[in-house]
Design an enzyme around this catalytic site. Structure first.
Site, PDB file in Angstrom:
ATOM      1  N   ARG A  48       0.629  -1.254   0.013  1.00 38.93           N
ATOM      2  CA  ARG A  48      -0.049   0.270   0.114  1.00 38.93           C
ATOM      3  C   ARG A  48       1.334   1.696   0.123  1.00 38.93           C
ATOM      4  O   ARG A  48       0.398   2.413  -0.481  1.00 38.93           O
ATOM      5  CB  ARG A  48      -0.953  -0.490   0.653  1.00 38.93           C
ATOM      6  N   LYS A 107      -6.207 -15.515   8.570  1.00 41.93           N
ATOM      7  CA  LYS A 107      -7.015 -16.202  10.053  1.00 41.93           C
ATOM      8  C   LYS A 107      -8.715 -15.909  10.150  1.00 41.93           C
ATOM      9  O   LYS A 107      -9.884 -16.525   9.676  1.00 41.93           O
ATOM     10  CB  LYS A 107      -6.754 -16.319  11.267  1.00 41.93           C
ATOM     11  N   LYS A 207      -9.544 -18.489  15.152  1.00 42.18           N
ATOM     12  CA  LYS A 207      -8.026 -19.929  14.947  1.00 42.18           C
ATOM     13  C   LYS A 207      -8.984 -21.360  15.500  1.00 42.18           C
ATOM     14  O   LYS A 207      -9.312 -22.307  14.741  1.00 42.18           O
ATOM     15  CB  LYS A 207      -7.135 -19.448  15.607  1.00 42.18           C
ATOM     16  N   GLY A 306       4.380 -13.076  15.660  1.00 45.52           N
ATOM     17  CA  GLY A 306       5.577 -12.635  15.009  1.00 45.52           C
ATOM     18  C   GLY A 306       6.451 -12.722  13.939  1.00 45.52           C
ATOM     19  O   GLY A 306       5.635 -13.393  13.262  1.00 45.52           O
TER      20      GLY A 306
END
Length: 448
Positions: A48, A107, A207, A306
């Site tokens: 972007r 997710k 999840k 991470g």
């Protein structure tokens, strides 16, 4: 033999995860080629904000036209790490339509649109892989999808959000309050500036929907997952858990009903015994405990978020999908043949820890016990203590008496397993007792 024509990869997103994927693809190109059986070429990176500095990322590959990139026709695999519903859904759809397979870490999109995306992948004879969408670097989706494909999974119990685990761990180990622990998580980069998705359980619920669908071979929508966050967990809850030999965790729980005819999926804080493997999961780590008929109990543990850990999961999927491309094959698609209904939370069977502030007079404990009996909820243990003078808690047998002179008393009741609806009705009835001044807290007890 090594195939000479390189497989071309389009990368959508180049933030923390995307930049690490690009870096590893560039620096380990020879190793990836050897593992796949063909060279892998990063053909373009859609972003972007093109002006941002991205160390280790070839600037000549940067583009702001993600749609044109996925529609090029020579792209073999699209890696999507931008997150959110749109434009990710439209871009993945275009990728399938133009002959590419997809690796995603999204997710939210997979929990809400997984069935439709799997149908598109099948229609266009393409792969859809998403190991990184659940629990970061921990290999979990593929073991459920492939390694346990011949087994019957009955329960998935896990810590799947590192931010909330860090906060609850600090509240337990350092006696920190919720706000203090959240501030520390934010300072360390574990929590976003707006932590709502984590602390209110939205991330874990997405999840849970994915895990339940894979584990039970059925479709579980995100709106079918019961969700509670950790914002109401207090220092008193943590202290009470310690007295029981427990700790508090935000758990994602997906389980098959005892009769095998339905499933439930839920996310909420719960007390778990210190003897349970999940109790030792500290800091921002994730862990998932799987119970299967033949395999027994399995635990998967590791960093759940991470840049590097998530990139590891993305690249694992990329290698698998590229191997399929080389072999002119596709991997496993959606398995939803059981078509099991998702039960309402009220049908889930749980234990409860209920803390009551009660009037200090004879017969209160007997009244409370009667309410539990009327709703067919069996009491396991009762602990009584003083609120005002701070005396030590004293354990009483079920249905016993007991009284301290002066001040309010507190009762902590732990139940045996019972349907959630029965427990909820019990709590409501307790609120209506004249001798119960407040239902101070309620929390489920899991993991036994």
């Amino acid at each position: 033999m090594m195939r000479t024509r390189p497989l071309k990869v389009a990368l959508l997103g180049c933030g923390v995860v995307g930049s690490e994927v690009a870096r590893i693809m560039t620096t380990h190109a020879d190793d990836l080629a050897a593992r796949i059986g063909a060279p892998v070429e990063l053909a373009g990176i859609a972003v972007r904000r093109p002006g941002r500095e991205r160390e280790g990322v070839p600037s000549e590959l940067i583009t702001t036209d993600a749609t044109a990139l996925v529609k090029r026709g020579d792209i073999d695999v699209v890696v999507e790490v931008i997150g959110g519903i749109e434009p990710a859904r439209s871009l993945i759809t275009a990728a399938f339509e133009h002959g590419a397979s997809v690796v995603s870490a999204n997710k939210a999109l997979l929990a809400g649109e997984g069935a439709a995306l799997h149908a598109l992948a099948e229609e266009y004879d393409a792969d859809l892989y998403y190991e990184a969408a659940v629990a970061g670097a921990i290999p979990l989706v593929r073991p459920l999808r492939e390694s346990l494909a011949g087994d019957k999974v009955n329960r998935v119990l896990g810590i799947v959000n590192g931010t909330t685990n860090f906060i609850l761990d600090r509240m337990d180990s350092n006696n920190a309050g919720y706000s203090e622990a959240l501030d520390e998580a934010t300072a360390l980069g574990y929590a976003e500036a707006d932590p709502t998705a984590d602390v209110e359980g939205f991330d874990a619920a997405a999840k849970a929907a994915i895990l339940a669908g894979i584990a039970f071979h059925t479709r579980v929508r995100l709106d079918e997952v019961h969700r509670e966050g950790i914002t109401e967990v207090t220092a008193a809850d943590i202290a009470s858990a310690k007295r029981m030999g427990c700790t508090v965790k935000l758990l994602a729980i997906c389980e098959r009903a005892a009769d095998g005819r339905s499933v439930t999926a839920r996310v909420h804080p719960a007390m778990i015994p210190l003897s349970h493997p999940l109790a030792s999961v500290r800091e921002a780590y994730n862990a998932v405990f799987i119970e299967a008929e033949a395999a027994g109990r399995l635990m998967f543990y590791g960093p759940g978020a991470g840049g590097s850990p998530t990139a590891s999961a993305v690249l694992g999927d990329l290698v698998a999908v590229c191997r399929n491309k080389v072999n002119e094959a596709t991997g496993p698609g959606e398995s939803a043949y059981t078509r099991l209904p998702v039960s309402h939370m009220g049908e889930a069977v749980t234990r409860y820890h209920i803390s009551l502030d009660v009037a200090d007079k004879p017969g209160v404990l007997a009244q409370v016990a009667t309410v539990f009996a009327e709703h067919d909820v069996s009491i396991d243990t009762v602990r009584q203590g003083r609120n005002q003078s701070g005396g030590d808690a004293v354990a009483f047998e079920q249905g016993g008496g007991g009284r301290w002179e002066g001040g309010e008393a507190s009762l902590v009741v732990v139940t045996h397993r019972a349907p959630e609806a029965s427990l909820a009705a019990t709590v409501e009835a307790l609120r209506n007792l004249d001798t119960v001044r407040d239902v101070a807290s309620t929390m489920r007890v899991e993991g036994e």
